[in-house]
Scaffold this active site. Structure first.
Site, mmCIF file in Angstrom:
data_model
loop_
_atom_site.group_PDB
_atom_site.id
_atom_site.type_symbol
_atom_site.label_atom_id
_atom_site.label_comp_id
_atom_site.label_asym_id
_atom_site.label_seq_id
_atom_site.Cartn_x
_atom_site.Cartn_y
_atom_site.Cartn_z
ATOM 1 N N ASP A 1 0.822 -1.226 0.000
ATOM 2 C CA ASP A 1 0.000 0.000 0.000
ATOM 3 C C ASP A 1 0.851 1.269 0.000
ATOM 4 O O ASP A 1 0.635 2.170 0.820
ATOM 5 C CB ASP A 1 -0.950 0.023 1.211
ATOM 6 C CG ASP A 1 -1.717 -1.272 1.374
ATOM 7 O OD1 ASP A 1 -2.080 -1.858 0.347
ATOM 8 O OD2 ASP A 1 -1.940 -1.687 2.524
ATOM 9 N N GLU B 1 -11.202 0.648 -3.585
ATOM 10 C CA GLU B 1 -10.592 1.038 -2.312
ATOM 11 C C GLU B 1 -9.349 1.869 -2.621
ATOM 12 O O GLU B 1 -9.082 2.222 -3.771
ATOM 13 C CB GLU B 1 -10.230 -0.205 -1.496
ATOM 14 C CG GLU B 1 -9.314 -1.170 -2.241
ATOM 15 C CD GLU B 1 -9.055 -2.477 -1.502
ATOM 16 O OE1 GLU B 1 -9.214 -2.504 -0.263
ATOM 17 O OE2 GLU B 1 -8.696 -3.460 -2.152
#
Length: 537
Positions: free
Chosen positions: A13, A192
């Site tokens: 991420d 997301e």
């Protein structure tokens, strides 16, 4: 030349931020403490770990957080003379709910002490803070819909209910104004990881889609107004390997745009490097960086002309990667834990280890069982290579079989192998193996070496493990006597991976090599470790 992945091993991420000539990448740490890894570079090629900012109880307490919960998808930015870090501390994973409180912390510099967190909302995870050129600040996160069959391991698109936008007021430290759902995502689903940036009057939104497995992607959209409507990129996905199973960098998705002072464009993304034959990513989700270009249509594209990420990418200033040593030797003489190491969940590390009771040694204070979600003594570093050897030496005198300490290849409570010193009723002090081969949800142990091998009642014992891609072999020897002895059969190292056990969406952290101790009698037996070696094979 940039050689991907730039952050090997468990570093998912990636949020990238540039301040002048300095680049910073923040990555998720999940249940590992301290929270958030921040790496620094000045050439986009060579990166150094410089900070883990969530380091005290007032900022982060993850005791009781399930596996693969904790710190998800931090967003790092710089504005108003300070750094801003936004993150989620996920408290529930399985079932229909995702309890996901979101927070903001700030600091005048990366190396400084970071503030206590300001709570923002809990409507979904993967938050991001965008600083607009008019001074306003906008908070975005995905929205979680619990009213679907969205259980861990089998995510369903309807649970990922679009990207929410709301203004955040730094004066009141609170959200204000209407909440708007600005982007429902593409047909790929599972939207997301939102990040906003602005260029030439356009608001650009990049998101992660497809789940964090082999269908992962970076999806791009844009709008003239921050609250939409957003139109999709001509190719829909800026970066993805989902239709290219032969690509070296698989699972490509979830990243952020950055621009150099000269206007060159790059985009981070997470990725995985699977091993045949089962396509298991034993290094977890890693961080890579792609060179991009802006075309006349004001859309961003990979410089290579495809959506598939490259291993080798043009860098800055003709920089080349600095060769890292194959062997890392760690002593515990400095009074502080080496920077490569972390522990699990607790903001009270003094209860599980110290380097002061016996100077020059790492002393583990045995607490709960290996795999506990509350207080376990396990200190470890990331696996960064598909093949490596780890060694340590232990002094440990158990007086019950409930006291166990040693060396472990660890992922979570239902995926680990460990070689350890303990006590057996007939063997006396012995070396044995404990394994959990992905047995979710029960976490049943197996004992590949059965009761173990009897050793001397006192004295230091050296323990080692060799991981060669999907295979693991443990070794032991009495220090200074004889040669290394294998113990137990060759074990499945590939289960220590995202895909091991319950599958690619059932857990998504990474493999660690480290030392541990537990004492389920509750008497807090101590184990001393003199050194630790990690050696690429």
């Amino acid at each position: 030349m940039i050689r991907n992945p730039i952050l090997p091993g468990f570093n998912p991420d990636p949020s990238i931020c540039r301040v002048g000539a300095d680049y910073y990448i923040a990555t998720s740490t999940f249940e590992w403490y301290p929270g958030v890894q921040i790496h620094h570079s000045r050439d986009l090629v060579n990166w150094t770990l410089v900070r883990r900012p969530l380091e005290r109880r007032s900022q982060l307490d993850m005791r009781g957080n399930p596996d693969s919960c904790g710190i998800w998808a931090p967003c790092l930015s710089y504005a108003d003379g300070q750094f801003w870090l936004v993150y989620t501390d996920v408290k529930r994973f399985d079932g229909s709910f995702k309890d996901a409180p979101n927070y903001i912390v700030t600091a005048p510099s990366i190396e400084a002490e970071w503030s206590d967190p300001v709570y923002v909302n809990s409507s979904g995870f993967d938050p991001s803070l965008f600083h607009d050129d008019d001074g306003r600040k906008w908070f975005v996160n995905m929205q979680w819909n619990h009213r679907t069959e969205s259980y861990g391991g089998s995510p369903k698109s309807p649970a990922f209910d679009g990207i929410l936008l709301q203004e955040w007021d730094p004066a009141t430290k609170a959200l204000k104004g209407p909440i708007k759902n600005i982007f429902a995502g593409s047909p790929l689903g599972l939207v997301e990881g939102p990040h906003l940036f602005k260029r030439n009057g356009w608001y650009y939104l990049t998101t992660a889609e497809g789940g964090t497995g082999y269908d992962h992607a970076v999806t791009m959209a844009r709008s003239r107004d921050i609250d939409g409507p957003y139109q999709m990129h001509p190719n829909m996905h800026l970066i993805t390997s989902k239709d290219h199973p032969g690509a070296v960098l698989q699972r490509a998705g979830h990243g952020q745009y950055v621009e150099t002072p000269d206007g060159e464009a790059y985009h981070t993304h997470l990725c995985g490097r699977p091993l045949p034959p089962k396509r298991r990513c034993t290094l977890g989700r890693e961080t890579s960086l792609q060179k991009c270009v802006w075309r006349d249509d004001d859309w961003l594209y990979l410089e290579n002309g495809t959506s598939v990420p490259d291993v080798d990418v043009p860098g800055l200033f003709g920089a080349t990667p600095v060769e890292k040593p194959m062997r890392s030797e760690y002593s515990f003489d400095g009074g502080t834990l080496p920077a490569d190491f972390q522990w699990l969940r607790t903001p009270q590390p003094e209860r599980i280890f110290n380097l002061t009771d016996r100077p020059g040694h790492l002393r583990l204070i045995a607490r709960e069982s290996i795999g506990s979600w509350f207080e376990q003594s396990l200190i470890a570093r990331r696996q960064e290579h598909h093949s490596f050897r780890a060694e340590t030496v232990i002094e440990f005198s158990p007086d019950t079989y409930q006291q166990v300490a040693g060396l472990t290849h660890y992922y979570n409570r239902h995926k680990f192998h460990a070689v350890a010193v303990t006590l057996h009723e007939t063997l006396g002090r012995c070396v044995t193996i404990l394994s959990c081969n992905g047995d979710y949800p029960n976490g049943r142990l197996s004992f590949p070496a059965e009761s173990g091998v009897s050793i001397a009642a006192e004295g230091r014992v050296q323990l080692a493990m060799e991981i060669r891609e999907n295979d693991l072999q443990f070794f032991w020897q009495t220090e200074g006597k004889g040669a290394w002895q294998p113990i137990g059969p060759v074990l499945d190292a590939g289960v220590i991976s995202d895909e091991g056990g319950r599958g690619e969406h059932g857990s998504f952290t990474g493999a660690f090599a480290g030392v541990f101790a537990f004492d389920t009698s509750g008497r807090a037996k101590t184990a001393d470790f003199d050194w630790f070696v990690y050696d690429e094979l």
